[in-house]
Design a protein around this motif. Structure first.
Motif, mmCIF file in Angstrom:
data_model
loop_
_atom_site.group_PDB
_atom_site.id
_atom_site.type_symbol
_atom_site.label_atom_id
_atom_site.label_comp_id
_atom_site.label_asym_id
_atom_site.label_seq_id
_atom_site.Cartn_x
_atom_site.Cartn_y
_atom_site.Cartn_z
ATOM 1 N N HIS A 65 -3.022 11.067 -4.309
ATOM 2 C CA HIS A 65 -2.643 12.139 -3.691
ATOM 3 C C HIS A 65 -3.953 12.932 -3.576
ATOM 4 N N LEU A 66 -4.682 13.268 -4.637
ATOM 5 C CA LEU A 66 -5.838 14.286 -4.593
ATOM 6 C C LEU A 66 -7.052 13.433 -4.160
ATOM 7 N N ILE A 67 -7.022 12.212 -4.390
ATOM 8 C CA ILE A 67 -8.158 11.254 -3.970
ATOM 9 C C ILE A 67 -8.170 11.350 -2.400
ATOM 10 N N GLU A 68 -6.908 11.115 -1.881
ATOM 11 C CA GLU A 68 -6.764 11.010 -0.445
ATOM 12 C C GLU A 68 -7.153 12.231 -0.020
ATOM 13 N N THR A 69 -6.681 13.457 -0.563
ATOM 14 C CA THR A 69 -7.045 14.793 0.220
ATOM 15 C C THR A 69 -8.602 14.933 0.070
ATOM 16 N N ALA A 70 -9.285 14.597 -0.892
ATOM 17 C CA ALA A 70 -10.730 14.805 -0.945
ATOM 18 C C ALA A 70 -11.023 13.956 0.113
ATOM 19 N N LEU A 71 -11.059 12.633 0.152
ATOM 20 C CA LEU A 71 -11.443 11.911 1.343
ATOM 21 C C LEU A 71 -11.288 12.303 2.751
ATOM 22 N N GLU A 72 -10.090 12.995 3.124
ATOM 23 C CA GLU A 72 -9.867 13.447 4.451
ATOM 24 C C GLU A 72 -10.530 14.821 4.755
ATOM 25 N N ASN A 73 -11.361 15.123 3.614
ATOM 26 C CA ASN A 73 -12.145 16.695 3.512
ATOM 27 C C ASN A 73 -13.380 16.433 3.187
ATOM 28 N N GLN A 74 -14.104 15.319 3.749
ATOM 29 C CA GLN A 74 -15.365 15.163 3.740
ATOM 30 C C GLN A 74 -16.214 14.758 2.278
ATOM 31 N N MET B 60 -9.595 13.484 -11.606
ATOM 32 C CA MET B 60 -10.122 12.610 -10.531
ATOM 33 C C MET B 60 -11.485 13.492 -10.321
ATOM 34 N N ILE B 61 -12.228 12.625 -9.694
ATOM 35 C CA ILE B 61 -13.626 13.082 -9.303
ATOM 36 C C ILE B 61 -13.838 12.840 -7.930
ATOM 37 N N ALA B 62 -14.652 13.799 -7.024
ATOM 38 C CA ALA B 62 -15.074 13.633 -5.845
ATOM 39 C C ALA B 62 -16.406 14.198 -5.488
#
Ligand code: PMV
Length: 312
Positions: free
Chosen positions: A252-261, A276-278
């Motif tokens: 969930h956090l990984i998808e959220t990060a990818l949806e936000n640039q 997780m890391i982004a």
């Protein structure tokens, strides 16, 4: 000396967790956002541990602290430490979140004892003690946590071969987010060992691909190519998920990060919880991402420039 002190930071694995156990390279760096301070001095009545998870006599330390008690026992024997002693452990590293808290506690304690005994310290000497404690904590550690945390620079690490330091030289920022859930490194490592027995060909191939992605990622870091690093991170996450090391909250956090640039995002460390890391293009988008991840349920977030070690 009347008091000994030792400090150790946490660590972040950028690429290569799990495959590092099978001899593939991994990239990790000491993470200055979190750390552990250990202080040791003589005590009057009995040896005593003061920490947020346990305070009381050393003889009553819980089984979950076996890595610490065994380490202390080794250090007592080696240095002929006069007992009783009082050991205080202060930590800002969340436990069992893939940030290397077990290796950091061992490094901090070992450094404190060396300081107390006024014994000159080398990374090799510290590692001698820390690796034993890590084996107790993890079962079959690759050694990456202990090596990263007992050093000062980012490393490319390969089990049985050693490590090579290098400098992060990238105009990008890494956001770290804690799911708030304890990771299960030991179990995840054991389950992958089982996969290796059940499906050796496929699992070995996946490990090798993770290794290749790590090598590509290191090139990207050295050549300041954040988009390529982000892509490597995403591909690695796909494989780590197939290997069963991710979970719902991490996804969930990984998808959220990818949806936000975010340029890339993945779990870090053992997985099944933890952090997780982004990868963010600049500090502004990194700070924005921190807030977005907190809103999406992260317990805590940190940000680190990937150029901080450059030219120092
Ligand atoms: O969860 P951590 O911070 O202990 O990291 C573990 C890294 C693994 O590659 C999964 C295990 C290892 O021993 O290298």
């Amino acid at each position: 000396k009347s008091i000994g002190t030792g400090y150790a930071s946490g660590k972040i694995i950028l690429m290569g967790e799990h495959s590092v156990v099978y001899g593939e390279p991994a990239i990790a760096f000491p993470f200055s956002g979190t750390g552990i301070q250990a202080t040791i001095r003589a005590n009057k009545l009995e040896s005593w541990i003061e920490s947020s998870f346990f305070h009381g006599p050393l003889s009553k330390a819980p089984n979950t602290m076996r890595n610490v008690t065994i380490l202390l026992w080794q250090l007592v024997k080696y240095f002929k430490i006069p007992e009783p002693f009082y050991l205080k452990i202060e930590s800002s590293i969340p436990a069992e979140r893939g940030m290397g808290s077990s290796a950091a506690v061992a490094v901090a304690i070992t450094r404190a004892v060396f300081d107390w005994m006024e014994e000159p310290m080398t990374q090799k000497k510290v590692l001698h003690f820390v690796n034993q404690a890590e084996t107790v904590a993890h079962g079959n550690p690759s050694g990456i946590d202990a090596t990263t945390i007992s050093g000062t620079e980012p490393i490319l690490y390969q089990k049985g071969i050693g490590f090579q330091s290098f400098q992060l030289n990238m105009d990008a920022f890494l956001v770290v987010a804690d799911t708030g859930i304890k990771g299960q490194t030991r179990k995840a490592v054991r389950d992958i060992a089982q996969l290796m027995e059940l499906r050796p060909y496929e699992t070995n191939k996946q490990m090798q691909t993770l290794g290749k992605l790590t090598t590509q990622a290191q090139q990207a870091v050295l050549q300041n190519q954040p988009h390529i690093l982000g892509d490597c991170m995403n591909q690695a996450q796909g494989l780590l998920r197939l290997l069963g090391t991710s979970n719902r909250q991490l996804d969930h956090l990984i998808e959220t990060a990818l949806e936000n640039q975010a340029l890339g995002a993945k779990l870090t460390g053992g997985g099944r919880g933890g952090c997780m890391i982004a990868l963010a293009e600049d500090e502004t988008s990194g700070r924005r991402l921190q807030q977005i991840l907190l809103d999406a349920g992260a317990r805590n977030t940190w940000i680190e420039g990937l150029g901080v070690y450059a030219h120092v």
